[in-house]
Design a protein around this motif. Structure first.
Motif, PDB file in Angstrom:
ATOM      1  N   GLU A 163      17.537   5.616   1.076  1.00  0.00           N
ATOM      2  CA  GLU A 163      16.138   5.923   0.809  1.00  0.00           C
ATOM      3  C   GLU A 163      15.247   4.729   1.133  1.00  0.00           C
ATOM      4  N   GLU A 164      14.191   4.973   1.877  1.00  0.00           N
ATOM      5  CA  GLU A 164      13.278   3.891   2.245  1.00  0.00           C
ATOM      6  C   GLU A 164      12.472   3.407   1.045  1.00  0.00           C
ATOM      7  N   ILE A 165      12.190   2.118   1.025  1.00  0.00           N
ATOM      8  CA  ILE A 165      11.326   1.516   0.008  1.00  0.00           C
ATOM      9  C   ILE A 165       9.959   1.279   0.632  1.00  0.00           C
ATOM     10  N   ILE A 166       8.921   1.704  -0.068  1.00  0.00           N
ATOM     11  CA  ILE A 166       7.568   1.508   0.444  1.00  0.00           C
ATOM     12  C   ILE A 166       6.767   0.666  -0.546  1.00  0.00           C
ATOM     13  N   LEU A 167       5.565   0.282  -0.134  1.00  0.00           N
ATOM     14  CA  LEU A 167       4.686  -0.510  -0.981  1.00  0.00           C
ATOM     15  C   LEU A 167       3.540   0.366  -1.478  1.00  0.00           C
ATOM     16  N   ALA A 168       3.344   0.378  -2.794  1.00  0.00           N
ATOM     17  CA  ALA A 168       2.214   1.089  -3.380  1.00  0.00           C
ATOM     18  C   ALA A 168       1.117   0.079  -3.701  1.00  0.00           C
ATOM     19  N   VAL A 169      -0.108   0.354  -3.237  1.00  0.00           N
ATOM     20  CA  VAL A 169      -1.243  -0.556  -3.484  1.00  0.00           C
ATOM     21  C   VAL A 169      -2.416   0.259  -4.022  1.00  0.00           C
ATOM     22  N   PRO A 170      -3.360  -0.387  -4.725  1.00  0.00           N
ATOM     23  CA  PRO A 170      -4.556   0.323  -5.203  1.00  0.00           C
ATOM     24  C   PRO A 170      -5.384   0.860  -4.037  1.00  0.00           C
ATOM     25  N   PRO A 171      -6.103   1.948  -4.233  1.00  0.00           N
ATOM     26  CA  PRO A 171      -6.900   2.544  -3.139  1.00  0.00           C
ATOM     27  C   PRO A 171      -7.893   1.585  -2.500  1.00  0.00           C
ATOM     28  N   LEU A 172      -8.440   0.632  -3.270  1.00  0.00           N
ATOM     29  CA  LEU A 172      -9.439  -0.288  -2.712  1.00  0.00           C
ATOM     30  C   LEU A 172      -8.828  -1.622  -2.282  1.00  0.00           C
ATOM     31  N   HIS A 173      -7.527  -1.728  -2.306  1.00  0.00           N
ATOM     32  CA  HIS A 173      -6.855  -2.969  -1.891  1.00  0.00           C
ATOM     33  C   HIS A 173      -7.021  -3.152  -0.374  1.00  0.00           C
ATOM     34  N   PRO A 174      -7.186  -4.386   0.098  1.00  0.00           N
ATOM     35  CA  PRO A 174      -7.322  -4.621   1.547  1.00  0.00           C
ATOM     36  C   PRO A 174      -6.173  -4.050   2.369  1.00  0.00           C
ATOM     37  N   LEU A 175      -4.964  -4.033   1.803  1.00  0.00           N
ATOM     38  CA  LEU A 175      -3.815  -3.520   2.549  1.00  0.00           C
ATOM     39  C   LEU A 175      -3.798  -1.993   2.634  1.00  0.00           C
ATOM     40  N   ALA A 176      -4.615  -1.333   1.823  1.00  0.00           N
ATOM     41  CA  ALA A 176      -4.627   0.131   1.814  1.00  0.00           C
ATOM     42  C   ALA A 176      -5.066   0.704   3.161  1.00  0.00           C
ATOM     43  N   ALA A 177      -5.871  -0.055   3.891  1.00  0.00           N
ATOM     44  CA  ALA A 177      -6.371   0.413   5.189  1.00  0.00           C
ATOM     45  C   ALA A 177      -5.534  -0.105   6.353  1.00  0.00           C
ATOM     46  N   SER A 178      -4.410  -0.777   6.031  1.00  0.00           N
ATOM     47  CA  SER A 178      -3.594  -1.372   7.087  1.00  0.00           C
ATOM     48  C   SER A 178      -2.997  -0.308   8.002  1.00  0.00           C
ATOM     49  N   GLY A 235      -5.550  -0.311 -10.084  1.00  0.00           N
ATOM     50  CA  GLY A 235      -5.950  -1.614  -9.580  1.00  0.00           C
ATOM     51  C   GLY A 235      -5.323  -2.804 -10.271  1.00  0.00           C
ATOM     52  N   MET A 236      -4.234  -2.576 -11.035  1.00  0.00           N
ATOM     53  CA  MET A 236      -3.636  -3.655 -11.804  1.00  0.00           C
ATOM     54  C   MET A 236      -2.626  -4.493 -11.021  1.00  0.00           C
ATOM     55  N   GLY A 237      -2.239  -4.042  -9.844  1.00  0.00           N
ATOM     56  CA  GLY A 237      -1.276  -4.790  -9.043  1.00  0.00           C
ATOM     57  C   GLY A 237      -0.663  -3.916  -7.979  1.00  0.00           C
ATOM     58  N   VAL A 238       0.401  -4.425  -7.342  1.00  0.00           N
ATOM     59  CA  VAL A 238       1.135  -3.673  -6.313  1.00  0.00           C
ATOM     60  C   VAL A 238       2.567  -3.466  -6.797  1.00  0.00           C
ATOM     61  N   ALA A 239       3.294  -2.579  -6.135  1.00  0.00           N
ATOM     62  CA  ALA A 239       4.676  -2.315  -6.550  1.00  0.00           C
ATOM     63  C   ALA A 239       5.472  -1.742  -5.388  1.00  0.00           C
ATOM     64  N   PHE A 240       6.773  -2.045  -5.384  1.00  0.00           N
ATOM     65  CA  PHE A 240       7.683  -1.360  -4.484  1.00  0.00           C
ATOM     66  C   PHE A 240       8.084  -0.040  -5.148  1.00  0.00           C
ATOM     67  N   VAL A 241       8.174   1.016  -4.338  1.00  0.00           N
ATOM     68  CA  VAL A 241       8.465   2.348  -4.878  1.00  0.00           C
ATOM     69  C   VAL A 241       9.457   3.059  -3.949  1.00  0.00           C
ATOM     70  N   PRO A 242      10.468   3.761  -4.495  1.00  0.00           N
ATOM     71  CA  PRO A 242      11.361   4.552  -3.653  1.00  0.00           C
ATOM     72  C   PRO A 242      10.593   5.690  -2.979  1.00  0.00           C
ATOM     73  N   TYR A 243      10.971   6.019  -1.781  1.00  0.00           N
ATOM     74  CA  TYR A 243      10.242   7.006  -0.979  1.00  0.00           C
ATOM     75  C   TYR A 243      10.103   8.357  -1.679  1.00  0.00           C
ATOM     76  N   LEU A 244      11.228   8.877  -2.237  1.00  0.00           N
ATOM     77  CA  LEU A 244      11.177  10.200  -2.856  1.00  0.00           C
ATOM     78  C   LEU A 244      10.212  10.235  -4.033  1.00  0.00           C
ATOM     79  N   ILE A 245      10.171   9.160  -4.811  1.00  0.00           N
ATOM     80  CA  ILE A 245       9.264   9.104  -5.946  1.00  0.00           C
ATOM     81  C   ILE A 245       7.815   8.977  -5.469  1.00  0.00           C
ATOM     82  N   SER A 246       7.612   8.279  -4.362  1.00  0.00           N
ATOM     83  CA  SER A 246       6.251   8.086  -3.849  1.00  0.00           C
ATOM     84  C   SER A 246       5.622   9.405  -3.410  1.00  0.00           C
TER      85      SER A 246
END
Length: 297
Positions: A163-178, A235-246
């Motif tokens: 299962e792939e691991i992805i990064l979850a970020v807040p909607p207004l985080h600079p990386l959200a538009a990456s 907006g409290m931080g970022v997290a790694f999340v398993p793909y299926l849960i995401s």
């Protein structure tokens, strides 16, 4: 010597405490102490050293518990072989699962299995990955859903999925538009939200960051991955999340999921203790799980 006395000794060894062992065995503590004393008198050896604050195995006790576990495993294996001969008309299957992973996978698998084998009773044991490994080694589950790496060397496994691991970020985080995958090394200054200690995915988070050359700044912890995602969305931080849960809907609070460079993954496996008899029901459950997973990935 009675089989129940073997079970009593094993439970005392697991709990290292008479009160907790008696509670798990559903008997009164005085009765448990009496049965152990009777067993030690019959054997002519002391199995446990008792003190006010602890209960420790003696050398004879360690040997006795090891052999007792093998005897009970053989008896349980014999029962399961007889169930298999009766073509799985009856039986009981104890499945161990990490709560977060289980909540994502088992709701799809269990109904399919029970439709095919309606008279097989399923008992679910949910624990953190470290506790679940111990329970599996002790024979308290038939099979367990875990992620690699496994700490216990006496466990064997077969891979269920990668299962792939992805990064979850807040909607207004600079990386959200990456538009490009994010390097983990870019996250050194980020505030991380992680699962609590004892859960396998927390270790994976630490390992990924350490491989990238830093220790994550964990500012919030939770035992629930949905809570982790909600905190990220707030907006409290970022997290790694398993793909299926995401992929699961989080209603109003949803983070933005970003692909990581090198596409890190985790392996989910079905584990059981080496040498333990695997029933036809357990084999059928594993087969069902593999089939169902092909449809929801």
């Amino acid at each position: 010597m009675e089989l129940r006395q073997l079970q009593y000794a094993i439970q005392i060894a697991i709990e290292r405490n008479f009160s907790r062992a008696a509670e798990k065995l559903h008997i009164a503590q005085p009765s448990l102490s009496q049965q152990l004393s009777k067993l030690e008198k019959e054997l002519g050896v002391l199995l446990f050293q008792r003190s006010t604050n602890s209960v420790e195995l003696t050398h004879a006790g360690s040997l006795f518990v090891e052999k007792s576990q093998k005897i009970l495993d053989m008896i349980e294996g014999l029962k399961k072989e007889m169930e298999d001969i009766s073509q799985m008309k009856k039986g009981r299957l104890v499945i161990g699962s990490m709560p977060i992973t289980g909540s994502t996978i088992l709701p799809f698998v269990v109904p399919v299995f029970q439709a095919a084998y309606p008279d097989i009773e399923i008992s679910l044991v949910e624990e953190t990955s470290s506790n679940l490994e111990t329970l599996t080694v002790n024979g308290q589950t038939d099979i367990s859903l875990l992620s690699l790496p496994l700490r216990e060397e006496s466990l064997v496994y077969e891979t269920l999925l990668e299962e792939e691991i992805i990064l979850a970020v807040p909607p207004l985080h600079p990386l959200a538009a990456s538009k490009e995958p994010v390097r983990i090394s870019q996250l050194e200054k980020e505030r991380f939200i992680a699962l609590k200690k004892g859960q396998g995915f927390r270790k994976l988070t630490l390992d990924l960051c350490q491989e990238a050359g830093f220790t994550p700044n964990i500012v919030f912890e939770s035992s629930n991955m949905e809570t982790v995602q909600s905190l990220v969305a707030a907006g409290m931080g970022v997290a790694f999340v398993p793909y299926l849960i995401s992929k699961r809907s989080l209603h109003e609070l949803s983070p933005v999921n970003v692909i990581l460079e090198d596409r890190p993954t985790r392996k989910l496996v079905i584990a059981y203790r080496k040498g333990r008899y695997i029933s036809k029901a357990a084999e059928a459950f594993v087969s069902t799980m593999k089939e169902v997973m092909q449809t929801i990935r």
